[in-house]
Design an enzyme around this catalytic site. Structure first.
Site, PDB file in Angstrom:
ATOM      1  N   GLU A   1       0.820  -1.213   0.000  1.00  0.00           N
ATOM      2  CA  GLU A   1       0.000   0.000   0.000  1.00  0.00           C
ATOM      3  C   GLU A   1       0.853   1.261   0.000  1.00  0.00           C
ATOM      4  O   GLU A   1       1.288   1.719   1.053  1.00  0.00           O
ATOM      5  CB  GLU A   1      -0.947   0.014   1.212  1.00  0.00           C
TER       6      GLU A   1
ATOM      7  N   LYS B   1      -2.477  -2.011  -3.151  1.00  0.00           N
ATOM      8  CA  LYS B   1      -3.548  -1.180  -2.571  1.00  0.00           C
ATOM      9  C   LYS B   1      -3.186   0.292  -2.743  1.00  0.00           C
ATOM     10  O   LYS B   1      -2.513   0.878  -1.909  1.00  0.00           O
ATOM     11  CB  LYS B   1      -3.728  -1.527  -1.091  1.00  0.00           C
TER      12      LYS B   1
HETATM   13  P1  13P Z   1      -9.460   4.056   3.951  1.00  0.00           P
HETATM   14  O1  13P Z   1     -10.318   3.266   3.010  1.00  0.00           O
HETATM   15  O2  13P Z   1     -10.207   4.715   5.063  1.00  0.00           O
HETATM   16  O3  13P Z   1      -8.521   4.983   3.215  1.00  0.00           O
HETATM   17  O4  13P Z   1      -8.548   3.009   4.715  1.00  0.00           O
HETATM   18  C1  13P Z   1      -7.963   2.014   4.002  1.00  0.00           C
HETATM   19  C2  13P Z   1      -6.722   1.629   4.690  1.00  0.00           C
HETATM   20  O5  13P Z   1      -6.574   0.507   5.087  1.00  0.00           O
HETATM   21  C3  13P Z   1      -5.671   2.634   4.836  1.00  0.00           C
HETATM   22  O6  13P Z   1      -4.492   2.005   5.202  1.00  0.00           O
END
Ligand code: 13P
Length: 343
Positions: A179, A221
Site C-alpha cells: 500500500e 492497494k
Molecule cells: P481508507 O479506506 O479509510 O482509506 O482506509 C484504508 C486503509 O486501510 C488505509 O491504510
C-alpha cells in the site's frame, strides 16, 4: 527458505475474487480511539472488540467480503461465543489479514514527510501471526503532496521498506498487501496526483523487483487519481475512473493479480461510484476491487455509536456498504442502491 509460490498465488487470487472485496478494520488503537470518541464512545479493548465483532459476525458478510485486515489487538480477540476472530472468519470463508507496520513516523531530515516503520523483528511477528491464522498482511506507506513534496528521499525510504516487508511476508507464506498511499488531502490538481502516483508506483515496482518479490503473490492497494480535497477543480466520476486506469496500465505490471483500492476519505457514495466506473470500463489486466476502511466502517459506527440495542441496525448499515461496493466491483452499482437499505 523457499517461497511457496502456488499457495501465495492462490491466496492473492482469493483476496481479489470476483464480487467480493476487503474490509480494512485495522485502525491502530490511537486511530480507533479517535473514531470511537467522535461518536461518543469510550475506547477500550472491549468497545473495540464489540464494534469490530459486530461487523465480522454480520450474517452474509462473506457474500461481499473476501478478507478482513485486523489490528494486533483484534486478531487476538474473540466473538461473544469465544471463537477467536481469525478462526471465525476462516470458518465463514473470509481470509484473516493483519496490519504489520507500526505506523508512519517523521522521517529525519525531511520536514513534513514520514517513513513507515515496523521491519525490526518482522520475521518473528509474521510467524506468530501465521500461527494465529493470518493469510495476508498489510503495510501502508504514506506519501504527501505539497509544494516541493514528495521528495525523492521520502519515496525511496518508503518504497524500500515496502519491498523488504513484502519479501518477508512471502517468505512466511503470507500475501503482502503493498500500500503506497498518495494522500488525497491538499490543494493539488488531478494532474499532480497522476504525476506523483505514477512516479511512486514505478519506484514501488522497481524496489519489489530488486527484493525478488513475486508479483503474482501480492495485492496492490493504491489511491485513485483525484484532485486534492481542497482543490477548487474536482474531476467527475468518469474522469477519475478513466485517468486512474490509464495511469495504472502504464505502471502496474499485468502479473499483479489485483488492485484493491483504499477509500482515502472519499464519501461512501463516491468510493463506490469510482470503483464501479472502473469496472464498467472493463478490460483491465488485473482484478479491480476495494480494500476500504472509512467507506465501509463509518456508516455502521455511526449507527451503533455504543448502543448495543442498535447492533442489528449497525450490521445492516455495514452489509449495505459491503453490498454496494461488491456491486461496484462487478460494475453493477447504481446510486439508486443507496435508497434500498432495509434495517
Ligand atoms: P481508507 O479506506 O479509510 O482509506 O482506509 C484504508 C486503509 O486501510 C488505509 O491504510
Amino acid at each position: 527458505m523457499t517461497v511457496d509460490r502456488a499457495r501465495l498465488e492462490e491466496t492473492a487470487q482469493a483476496m481479489v475474487a470476483q464480487g467480493r472485496g476487503i474490509l480494512a478494520a485495522d485502525e491502530s488503537n490511537a486511530t480507533m480511539t479517535k473514531r470511537l470518541e467522535a461518536v461518543g464512545v469510550e475506547s477500550t479493548p472491549e468497545s473495540r472488540r464489540l464494534f469490530r465483532g459486530l461487523m465480522l459476525t454480520a450474517e452474509g458478510a462473506a457474500d461481499s467480503i473476501s478478507g478482513v485486515i485486523m489490528y494486533d489487538e483484534t486478531i487476538r480477540q474473540a466473538t461473544a461465543y469465544g471463537t477467536p476472530f481469525p478462526v471465525f472468519l476462516a470458518q465463514e470463508g473470509i481470509l484473516p489479514g493483519i496490519k504489520v507496520d507500526t505506523g508512519a513516523k517523521p522521517l529525519a531530515g525531511f520536514p513534513g514527510e514520514t517513513v513507515t516503520e515496523g521491519l525490526d523483528g518482522l520475521r518473528d511477528r509474521l510467524r506468530d501471526y501465521r500461527e494465529l491464522g493470518a493469510r495476508f498482511a498489510k503495510w501502508r506507506a504514506v506519501i504527501r503532496i505539497d509544494p516541493g513534496l514528495p521528495t525523492r528521499g521520502a519515496v525511496e525510504a518508503n518504497t524500500h521498506a515496502l519491498a523488504r516487508y513484502a519479501a518477508l511476508c512471502q517468505e512466511a507464506g503470507i500475501v503482502p498487501i503493498v500500500e503506497p498511499e498518495v494522500l488525497m488531502d491538499g490543494e493539488h490538481t488531478i494532474d499532480r496526483s497522476e504525476e506523483v502516483t505514477a512516479a511512486v508506483l514505478r519506484t514501488v515496482f522497481d524496489r519489489l523487483a530488486e527484493q525478488r518479490v513475486l508479483l503474482e503473490g501480492i495485492v496492490l492497494k493504491p489511491n485513485m487519481l483525484l484532485a486534492g480535497y481542497d482543490c477548487p477543480e474536482q474531476a467527475g466520476v468518469e474522469e477519475v475512473a478513466e485517468r486512474t486506469l490509464a495511469c495504472f496500465r502504464r505502471v502496474v505490471p499485468a502479473a499483479v493479480p489485483g488492485i484493491a483500492f483504499l477509500s482515502g476519505g472519499q464519501s461512501d457514495e463516491r468510493a463506490a461510484a469510482h470503483l464501479n466506473a472502473m469496472n464498467a470500463i472493463g478490460g483491465a489486466p488485473w482484478e479491480l476491487t476495494f480494500s476500504y476502511g472509512r467507506a465501509l466502517v463509518g456508516a455502521p459506527l455511526r449507527a451503533w455509536a455504543g448502543d448495543n440495542s442498535k447492533v442489528a441496525d449497525a450490521q445492516a448499515a455495514f452489509l449495505h456498504r459491503a453490498r454496494c461496493n461488491a456491486a461496484a466491483r462487478r460494475g453493477e452499482y447504481a446510486e439508486s442502491m443507496e435508497y434500498e437499505l432495509v434495517a
